[in-house]
Design an enzyme around this catalytic site. Structure first.
Site, short mmCIF file in Angstrom:
data_model
loop_
_atom_site.label_atom_id
_atom_site.label_comp_id
_atom_site.label_asym_id
_atom_site.label_seq_id
_atom_site.Cartn_x
_atom_site.Cartn_y
_atom_site.Cartn_z
N LEU A 77 48.52 35.25 -14.10
CA LEU A 77 47.85 36.45 -14.59
C LEU A 77 48.32 37.57 -13.68
O LEU A 77 48.19 37.46 -12.45
CB LEU A 77 46.33 36.28 -14.53
N ASP A 78 48.89 38.62 -14.26
CA ASP A 78 49.48 39.69 -13.46
C ASP A 78 48.46 40.29 -12.50
O ASP A 78 47.25 40.30 -12.77
CB ASP A 78 50.03 40.79 -14.37
N ALA A 79 48.96 40.85 -11.40
CA ALA A 79 48.08 41.44 -10.38
C ALA A 79 47.23 42.56 -10.96
O ALA A 79 46.08 42.75 -10.55
CB ALA A 79 48.91 41.96 -9.21
#
Length: 199
Positions: free
Chosen positions: A55-57
């Site tokens: 999950l992207d930052a």
């Protein structure tokens, strides 16, 4: 991006453990910090567990971790078709044409997406404040979508909403298959039943 590789000998002699975590904004899907982004070790300190999927930052919400290599592969690999549900705040108010395009599949620079589940929704219940808050233009309304996909391309949800004319302002993963974000505040985690991912 493909599934995150695990350690080959990932706790083969221990019972499978599955963790549901609410990943806050600004935190990477890895234990070590990098640049301006924090790592998971600031929130969870469990030896022998690894992230299943990413999950992207700059996205928030449900992240699964496990000590079981086969379970990790089943969760992370799109071939196993575990639907991922997202709550997406977009700039503008999508009409039925935009929703229909998302449902049918949209053309991205790396090909057509698979058909998605897409609908308008109210603001998610018990929504926490994001730090920093999203940038809102007073002249532009915003709306929330619930989007369900069975793929895992890089920044796919953001690219899909942009392709139909509604840029993503905030992205929260609410569910992966049977596993739900519900009841977890940002940074909190809980154990879950691994059987739900066995399929």
């Amino acid at each position: 991006m493909g599934p995150v590789l695990c350690c080959p000998a990932m706790n083969a002699d221990r019972p499978a453990r599955l963790i549901c975590m609410n990943k806050p904004y600004g935190v990477l899907s890895q234990f070590t910090a990098e640049g301006r982004w924090q790592g998971l070790k600031n929130f969870i300190d469990l030896p022998g567990v690894y992230v299943a999927g990413r999950l992207d930052a700059d996205s928030e919400g449900l992240l699964l971790l496990t000590n079981d290599g086969q379970l990790q592969a089943r969760i992370a690999d799109p071939r196993f078709k575990m639907e991922k549900t997202y709550w997406v705040q977009v700039e503008g108010e999508p009409d039925e044409n935009a929703l229909a395009a998302l449902r049918q599949g949209v053309q991205l620079n790396d090909g057509m997406t698979r058909p998605a589940r897409a609908s308008l929704m109210s603001e998610p219940p018990a929504l926490w404040l994001r730090e920093p808050p999203i940038r809102v233009r007073q002249s532009k309304p915003t709306a929330w979508l619930e989007l369900g996909i069975r793929e895992g391309r890089n920044r796919q949800v953001r690219r899909m909403t942009a392709a139909v004319g509604f840029p993503t302002l905030r992205l929260i993963r609410a569910a992966i298959g049977p596993y739900q974000l519900e009841g977890l505040a940002p940074g909190q985690w809980r154990d879950a039943d691994p059987a739900g991912a066995q399929g």
